[in-house]
Design an enzyme around this catalytic site. Structure first.
Site, mmCIF file in Angstrom:
data_model
loop_
_atom_site.group_PDB
_atom_site.id
_atom_site.type_symbol
_atom_site.label_atom_id
_atom_site.label_comp_id
_atom_site.label_asym_id
_atom_site.label_seq_id
_atom_site.Cartn_x
_atom_site.Cartn_y
_atom_site.Cartn_z
ATOM 1 C CG HIS A 1 -1.572 1.029 1.265
ATOM 2 N ND1 HIS A 1 -3.376 0.846 1.949
ATOM 3 C CD2 HIS A 1 -2.271 2.002 0.885
ATOM 4 C CE1 HIS A 1 -4.187 1.852 1.586
ATOM 5 N NE2 HIS A 1 -2.876 2.288 1.015
ATOM 6 C CD GLU B 1 -3.710 -3.080 0.834
ATOM 7 O OE1 GLU B 1 -4.529 -3.167 0.518
ATOM 8 O OE2 GLU B 1 -3.734 -2.263 1.363
ATOM 9 C CG HIS C 1 -7.830 -2.465 8.234
ATOM 10 N ND1 HIS C 1 -6.949 -2.016 7.979
ATOM 11 C CD2 HIS C 1 -8.186 -2.080 10.147
ATOM 12 C CE1 HIS C 1 -6.641 -1.149 8.056
ATOM 13 N NE2 HIS C 1 -7.512 -0.845 9.810
#
Length: 239
Positions: free
Chosen positions: A43, A70, A190
Site C-alpha cells: 500500500h 492497494e 484489516h
C-alpha cells in the site's frame, strides 16, 4: 480455497526508520512467498512512509505468486499501477494524512469515479477490488461500477470479536452473501489476526483472499516469519 496475501508495509516501516536497506523488503517478499503465502500486498502512500514506489517496481520483477497494490487512486497511484501492471489493484479511499485505512468506499455516491477507475485498470487486464464497509448496498454498488471483487474492511469485526463473535460477523456475512449474489469475488482485510481469522473463514468460506500485514508482522517478532506465515495459512484451511 482462501488465499493469503501478506502485506509487507510494516517491513518497509522498519527499514525506513533507520535508512539503508535493512530489512530488505524485496528479499522479505520473496521469502514470504517461499514460506507458502499466495501473494504479496503493498500500500504505497504519497509520503512514502513505508512502501515506496520504487519498491513496487522492484517487487513486480520478483513476485511469482500475485501482486496486489492497494491505495487511493490519485493520479500518481494510477500512473504507478498502469506502469507496473499488478495482478490486482485494490481501491481504498484513504486520505494522504490517514494513519491507516479507516473506511470503505461509498460505491453509490462515487459510482462515476469508480467506474472510470475500473475501466482504466481493466484496459491493462488488472483485476479490480473495491474496499467497502460491511454494507450489502455497497457490494451491489461495486458491481455496478464494474469491479471484479470487493474487499471487506474488517476492523469492526476484529474490534467486536472478543466480546461477541456472532454479532461481530453478522454484517460481514450479509454483505458477503450480497457480493456472491452479484457475482463478485470476495476479499477481506484489516486487523485480521491469528485470534479472529479462523472463525471468519469458517463463517464465510467463499472468501477468495485475505490481506494481512500488521498482526502478521507483530506475531513474526515472536514466532519468526516462516512459522508465522504457516500459522496464518493453517487458519484459512477449511477443515
Amino acid at each position: 480455497m482462501t488465499r493469503l496475501s501478506v502485506n509487507i508495509n510494516k517491513i518497509a516501516t522498519i527499514r525506513n526508520a533507520r535508512g539503508g536497506n535493512m530489512p530488505d523488503v524485496l528479499k522479505a517478499a520473496v521469502d514470504i512467498e517461499g514460506f507458502g503465502a499466495h501473494g504479496i500486498t503493498v500500500h504505497p502512500r504519497p509520503d512514502a512512509r513505508h512502501i515506496r514506489y520504487d519498491d513496487v517496481r522492484g517487487l513486480r520483477k520478483l513476485v511469482k505468486t500475485e501482486l496486489n497494490i492497494e491505495g487511493n487512486p490519485i493520479d500518481s497511484f494510477v500512473d504507478l499501477v498502469m506502469e507496473v501492471v499488478p495482478d490486482q489493484v485494490t481501491l481504498v479511499p484513504d486520505g494522504p494524512d490517514a494513519l491507516t485505512s479507516n473506511a470503505g468506499w461509498d460505491t453509490i455516491r462515487h459510482k462515476e469515479f469508480l467506474t472510470e477507475m475500473c475501466r482504466t485498470f481493466h484496459s491493462k487486464g488488472i483485476r479490480v477490488s473495491i474496499f467497502i464497509d460491511p454494507v450489502p448496498e455497497m457490494a451491489a454498488g461495486a458491481k455496478e461500477c464494474g469491479a471484479d471483487r470487493v474487499e471487506l474492511y474488517t476492523a469492526g469485526y476484529a474490534e467486536l470479536y472478543p466480546e461477541d463473535r456472532e454479532k461481530a460477523i453478522a454484517d460481514y456475512l450479509r454483505t458477503a452473501e450480497e457480493a456472491r449474489r452479484c457475482g463478485l469475488g470476495l476479499n477481506a482485510g484489516h486487523d485480521l489476526s491469528l485470534e479472529n481469522l479462523e472463525y471468519f473463514i469458517q463463517t464465510i468460506p467463499w472468501t477468495d483472499e485475505v490481506s494481512i500485514g500488521h498482526a502478521l508482522i507483530c506475531d513474526a517478532l515472536y514466532l519468526g516469519l516462516e512459522k508465522t506465515v504457516k500459522a496464518y495459512l493453517s487458519k484459512i484451511e477449511i477443515k
